[in-house]
Structure formats: structure tokens, C-alpha cells
Design a protein around this motif. Structure first.
Motif, PDB file in Angstrom:
ATOM      1  N   ARG A  78       0.808  -1.213   0.000  1.00 56.11           N
ATOM      2  CA  ARG A  78       0.000   0.000   0.000  1.00 56.11           C
ATOM      3  C   ARG A  78       0.847   1.272   0.000  1.00 56.11           C
ATOM      4  O   ARG A  78       0.359   2.356   0.299  1.00 56.11           O
ATOM      5  CB  ARG A  78      -0.967  -0.015   1.196  1.00 56.11           C
ATOM      6  CG  ARG A  78      -2.097  -1.016   0.975  1.00 56.11           C
ATOM      7  CD  ARG A  78      -3.100  -1.047   2.088  1.00 56.11           C
ATOM      8  NE  ARG A  78      -4.228  -1.920   1.735  1.00 56.11           N
ATOM      9  CZ  ARG A  78      -5.055  -2.465   2.618  1.00 56.11           C
ATOM     10  NH1 ARG A  78      -4.891  -2.224   3.911  1.00 56.11           N
ATOM     11  NH2 ARG A  78      -6.049  -3.241   2.213  1.00 56.11           N
ATOM     12  N   ARG A  79       2.121   1.130  -0.376  1.00 58.34           N
ATOM     13  CA  ARG A  79       3.009   2.287  -0.517  1.00 58.34           C
ATOM     14  C   ARG A  79       3.469   2.368  -1.974  1.00 58.34           C
ATOM     15  O   ARG A  79       3.877   1.365  -2.548  1.00 58.34           O
ATOM     16  CB  ARG A  79       4.229   2.145   0.404  1.00 58.34           C
ATOM     17  CG  ARG A  79       3.874   1.962   1.866  1.00 58.34           C
ATOM     18  CD  ARG A  79       5.097   1.810   2.734  1.00 58.34           C
ATOM     19  NE  ARG A  79       5.828   0.568   2.463  1.00 58.34           N
ATOM     20  CZ  ARG A  79       6.828   0.127   3.205  1.00 58.34           C
ATOM     21  NH1 ARG A  79       7.239   0.834   4.258  1.00 58.34           N
ATOM     22  NH2 ARG A  79       7.436  -1.010   2.921  1.00 58.34           N
ATOM     23  N   PHE A  80       3.405   3.553  -2.555  1.00 51.75           N
ATOM     24  CA  PHE A  80       3.882   3.710  -3.928  1.00 51.75           C
ATOM     25  C   PHE A  80       5.384   3.461  -3.993  1.00 51.75           C
ATOM     26  O   PHE A  80       6.150   3.968  -3.162  1.00 51.75           O
ATOM     27  CB  PHE A  80       3.575   5.113  -4.451  1.00 51.75           C
ATOM     28  CG  PHE A  80       4.222   5.390  -5.790  1.00 51.75           C
ATOM     29  CD1 PHE A  80       3.711   4.831  -6.944  1.00 51.75           C
ATOM     30  CD2 PHE A  80       5.368   6.175  -5.876  1.00 51.75           C
ATOM     31  CE1 PHE A  80       4.314   5.050  -8.174  1.00 51.75           C
ATOM     32  CE2 PHE A  80       5.977   6.411  -7.096  1.00 51.75           C
ATOM     33  CZ  PHE A  80       5.445   5.847  -8.249  1.00 51.75           C
ATOM     34  N   LEU A  81       5.799   2.692  -4.972  1.00 51.49           N
ATOM     35  CA  LEU A  81       7.218   2.458  -5.213  1.00 51.49           C
ATOM     36  C   LEU A  81       7.555   2.900  -6.630  1.00 51.49           C
ATOM     37  O   LEU A  81       6.862   2.512  -7.582  1.00 51.49           O
ATOM     38  CB  LEU A  81       7.569   0.971  -5.049  1.00 51.49           C
ATOM     39  CG  LEU A  81       7.342   0.354  -3.662  1.00 51.49           C
ATOM     40  CD1 LEU A  81       7.787  -1.108  -3.666  1.00 51.49           C
ATOM     41  CD2 LEU A  81       8.081   1.123  -2.582  1.00 51.49           C
ATOM     42  N   ASP A  82       8.603   3.671  -6.774  1.00 47.33           N
ATOM     43  CA  ASP A  82       9.014   4.182  -8.080  1.00 47.33           C
ATOM     44  C   ASP A  82       9.859   3.120  -8.787  1.00 47.33           C
ATOM     45  O   ASP A  82      11.065   3.267  -8.970  1.00 47.33           O
ATOM     46  CB  ASP A  82       9.794   5.485  -7.902  1.00 47.33           C
ATOM     47  CG  ASP A  82      10.008   6.201  -9.226  1.00 47.33           C
ATOM     48  OD1 ASP A  82       9.346   5.834 -10.215  1.00 47.33           O
ATOM     49  OD2 ASP A  82      10.849   7.123  -9.265  1.00 47.33           O
ATOM     50  N   VAL A  83       9.196   2.053  -9.189  1.00 47.88           N
ATOM     51  CA  VAL A  83       9.870   0.898  -9.788  1.00 47.88           C
ATOM     52  C   VAL A  83      10.103   1.156 -11.274  1.00 47.88           C
ATOM     53  O   VAL A  83       9.174   1.557 -11.991  1.00 47.88           O
ATOM     54  CB  VAL A  83       9.008  -0.376  -9.616  1.00 47.88           C
ATOM     55  CG1 VAL A  83       9.746  -1.588 -10.142  1.00 47.88           C
ATOM     56  CG2 VAL A  83       8.621  -0.559  -8.159  1.00 47.88           C
ATOM     57  N   PRO A  84      11.307   0.936 -11.784  1.00 49.20           N
ATOM     58  CA  PRO A  84      11.541   1.071 -13.223  1.00 49.20           C
ATOM     59  C   PRO A  84      10.618   0.149 -14.012  1.00 49.20           C
ATOM     60  O   PRO A  84      10.284  -0.952 -13.563  1.00 49.20           O
ATOM     61  CB  PRO A  84      13.009   0.659 -13.384  1.00 49.20           C
ATOM     62  CG  PRO A  84      13.618   0.889 -12.042  1.00 49.20           C
ATOM     63  CD  PRO A  84      12.537   0.585 -11.055  1.00 49.20           C
ATOM     64  N   ALA A  85      10.225   0.587 -15.187  1.00 43.88           N
ATOM     65  CA  ALA A  85       9.245  -0.152 -15.978  1.00 43.88           C
ATOM     66  C   ALA A  85       9.678  -1.579 -16.270  1.00 43.88           C
ATOM     67  O   ALA A  85       8.870  -2.516 -16.204  1.00 43.88           O
ATOM     68  CB  ALA A  85       8.966   0.594 -17.282  1.00 43.88           C
ATOM     69  N   ALA A 118      -1.361   0.041  -3.763  1.00 42.83           N
ATOM     70  CA  ALA A 118      -0.728   1.235  -4.322  1.00 42.83           C
ATOM     71  C   ALA A 118      -0.481   1.096  -5.817  1.00 42.83           C
ATOM     72  O   ALA A 118      -0.564   2.087  -6.558  1.00 42.83           O
ATOM     73  CB  ALA A 118       0.586   1.517  -3.598  1.00 42.83           C
ATOM     74  N   LEU A 119      -0.180  -0.100  -6.282  1.00 42.06           N
ATOM     75  CA  LEU A 119       0.011  -0.299  -7.721  1.00 42.06           C
ATOM     76  C   LEU A 119      -1.305  -0.068  -8.452  1.00 42.06           C
ATOM     77  O   LEU A 119      -1.339   0.596  -9.502  1.00 42.06           O
ATOM     78  CB  LEU A 119       0.535  -1.709  -7.995  1.00 42.06           C
ATOM     79  CG  LEU A 119       0.731  -2.082  -9.473  1.00 42.06           C
ATOM     80  CD1 LEU A 119       1.704  -1.128 -10.150  1.00 42.06           C
ATOM     81  CD2 LEU A 119       1.200  -3.524  -9.607  1.00 42.06           C
ATOM     82  N   TYR A 120      -2.398  -0.593  -7.926  1.00 44.14           N
ATOM     83  CA  TYR A 120      -3.725  -0.394  -8.518  1.00 44.14           C
ATOM     84  C   TYR A 120      -4.024   1.098  -8.660  1.00 44.14           C
ATOM     85  O   TYR A 120      -4.477   1.565  -9.711  1.00 44.14           O
ATOM     86  CB  TYR A 120      -4.767  -1.052  -7.617  1.00 44.14           C
ATOM     87  CG  TYR A 120      -6.198  -1.015  -8.118  1.00 44.14           C
ATOM     88  CD1 TYR A 120      -6.764  -2.122  -8.733  1.00 44.14           C
ATOM     89  CD2 TYR A 120      -7.006   0.112  -7.938  1.00 44.14           C
ATOM     90  CE1 TYR A 120      -8.086  -2.117  -9.165  1.00 44.14           C
ATOM     91  CE2 TYR A 120      -8.309   0.131  -8.370  1.00 44.14           C
ATOM     92  CZ  TYR A 120      -8.858  -0.981  -8.983  1.00 44.14           C
ATOM     93  OH  TYR A 120     -10.164  -0.964  -9.409  1.00 44.14           O
ATOM     94  N   ASN A 121      -3.754   1.844  -7.576  1.00 43.45           N
ATOM     95  CA  ASN A 121      -4.048   3.279  -7.600  1.00 43.45           C
ATOM     96  C   ASN A 121      -3.077   4.060  -8.482  1.00 43.45           C
ATOM     97  O   ASN A 121      -3.468   5.022  -9.151  1.00 43.45           O
ATOM     98  CB  ASN A 121      -4.030   3.839  -6.177  1.00 43.45           C
ATOM     99  CG  ASN A 121      -5.200   3.344  -5.348  1.00 43.45           C
ATOM    100  OD1 ASN A 121      -6.311   3.210  -5.849  1.00 43.45           O
ATOM    101  ND2 ASN A 121      -4.959   3.055  -4.083  1.00 43.45           N
ATOM    102  N   ALA A 122      -1.813   3.641  -8.506  1.00 38.19           N
ATOM    103  CA  ALA A 122      -0.822   4.355  -9.312  1.00 38.19           C
ATOM    104  C   ALA A 122      -1.160   4.285 -10.788  1.00 38.19           C
ATOM    105  O   ALA A 122      -1.069   5.284 -11.522  1.00 38.19           O
ATOM    106  CB  ALA A 122       0.572   3.782  -9.062  1.00 38.19           C
TER     107      ALA A 122
END
Length: 258
Positions: A78-85, A118-122
Motif C-alpha cells: 500500500r506504498r507507492f514504489l518508483d519501480v523502473p518499468a 498502491a500499484l492499482y491506484n498508481a
């Protein structure tokens, strides 16, 4: 019948000795819902729990969906992670593949993909991450439906890629006037009154409308409705929703089985 709707739930969200929700809730929910979003080990879930959840779902004729997430057990995804594509793409492929193997061992298969938390929301707005998720699903099986928020970037990109899509609404979450969810932790984010939740879902299915915070009516066209297993009283909520839908003449059936 006055229409039809899928009822889904996030399940298998324990890990090792740790469990989530009320004891026995997952089993009880599988007797109510038509689709099970099974945690794939990144925000929750482990091989034993994933396999057991698949077995229980298959035994009940409930569709198995891959509930993919950021690699974030500590934060429950539930935390946004700035993961490379490229990393996100590989991690989503990995999660789908792991659950597919366990689903097949249980006599079933993965029938759809629904991102978690968080992925769903991002990927409602985040173009790069949404594209990575779509690319991952297409690489595994381009016939797998993608479940997401109505109007989200990920559903648009999936449709452009030719993947089936399913717009989703939430029984137990509050909405903002723009159709997005009230962030967890804010007042009105999680709804726990069974009667209120049941009324909201029936209106959503029959009229395509949900009341947002502030009293604004928001139009939502959904093919599936979610009840979260970690919402207090989740089993009673799900039972109330299904009973109310049936009483209203709505056919509750899995979209992936149509």
C-alpha cells in the motif's frame, strides 16, 4: 434478471505464521464471491497459502485471479514504489506465473489479473507503470482480462493492446467526486455498515451510480464489485451484498466464466 455482476474479493493475504482478517474469513468469503483475487507473494501470500487458496476456490467453482503488487511485504503493497518499468514488468510476469503454476496444480488456472493496493491506484494515472503492467500481462497471456478502476490509464492501454478489460467498483470503499477512491486513513475511506454497503451496491449495479463523499452522485459502469477481506465484518458485508443483489433480480456470476 435485471443485469449481472461479478463479486470479487482479495484473498490469501497472510504470510507464513501471519494471517489477515478474521479467522476462517477466507473460506467463508469463498462461499459467497464468484472471483478470488489471490495474493501472489509480493504484498502478501506464500506458496502454501497461495496453493491452498487456489484449491479452495477451484473446489467451489470460484474464478482465480492474480492479485499482483509491488514487492512490499512490509507495507502490504500500500506504498507507492518508483519501480523502473522493466523491473515492474518482470515482477508482474513472475507473480502471474507463480500463481498459474499453483492454480494448475489445484486443477484450475489464472483467469484474470487485478493489481493490488498502491500499484492499482498508481496505474489509474501513471502511464509508464500502467504500460509495464499491460506489457507483462500480454507477454504471459493476452487473453487474460485486466481488472481496474473505470477510466484508468491501465484499462485504456489494455484496450489499445487488445486485452479484455473489466471495470471495477468497490462495495466497502468511499469515493471522491472524480470517481477515485478516498485514500485509506481519511474519514469515509472504508465502509463497514452492511445495510449501507448492500444498498450502495444494488444502486450501483442497477443505476450505474454511487454517492461520493460530499453527497455528489458519480456515474460508474462496472463489471465487477469488490469486497475487501480485511474490512471489519467482511463476511457479513459480502453476504449482505450478494443477498441484496439476488433479491433485486441481479445475476451474480463470474465475468471470467461468461
Amino acid at each position: 434478471m435485471r443485469g449481472r455482476i461479478d463479486l470479487n474479493c482479495d484473498l490469501g493475504e497472510g504470510f507464513g505464521a501471519w494471517s489477515l482478517g478474521e479467522p476462517g474469513a477466507d473460506t467463508a468469503l469463498l462461499d459467497v464471491v464468484t472471483s478470488a483475487n489471490v495474493a501472489c507473494g509480493f504484498h502478501a501470500g506464500d506458496p502454501v497459502l497461495m496453493g491452498a487458496t487456489c484449491e479452495a476456490a477451484v473446489a467451489r467453482g470460484v474464478q482465480v485471479g492474480a492479485h499482483v503488487a509491488y514487492r512490499d511485504l512490509a507495507g502490504f503493497g500500500r506504498r507507492f514504489l518508483d519501480v523502473p518499468a522493466d523491473v515492474l514488468r518482470a515482477e508482474v510476469v513472475y507473480q502471474i506465473g507463480a500463481l498459474e503454476a499453483l492454480a494448475r496444480a489445484a486443477g484450475g488456472r489464472v483467469s484474470y489479473v487485478k493489481p493490488h493496493g498502491a500499484l492499482y491506484n498508481a496505474i489509474v494515472h501513471h502511464e509508464e507503470q500502467a504500460q509495464a503492467v499491460v506489457d507483462a500481462i500480454a507477454a504471459v497471456d493476452a487473453t487474460l482480462p485486466v481488472v481496474g478502476l473505470p477510466g484508468s490509464v491501465v484499462l485504456r492501454l489494455a484496450e489499445e493492446r487488445g486485452l479484455p478489460t473489466v471495470a471495477e467498483a468497490f462495495a466497502d470503499r468511499g469515493y471522491r467526486a472524480d470517481g477515485t477512491l478516498v485514500p485509506r486513513g481519511l474519514p469515509g475511506a472504508v465502509l463497514t455498515d452492511p445495510d449501507e454497503v448492500a444498498r450502495r451496491v444494488v444502486r450501483l449495479v442497477l443505476e450505474g451510480v454511487v454517492t461520493a463523499d460530499g453527497g455528489t452522485d458519480v456515474r460508474l459502469a462496472a463489471g465487477s464489485v469488490c469486497v475487501h477481506s480485511d474490512t471489519p465484518g467482511a463476511v457479513d458485508l459480502a453476504r449482505g451484498v450478494r443477498s441484496a443483489l439476488t433479491a433485486a433480480g441481479v445475476d451474480v456470476t463470474a465475468f471470467a466464466a461468461r
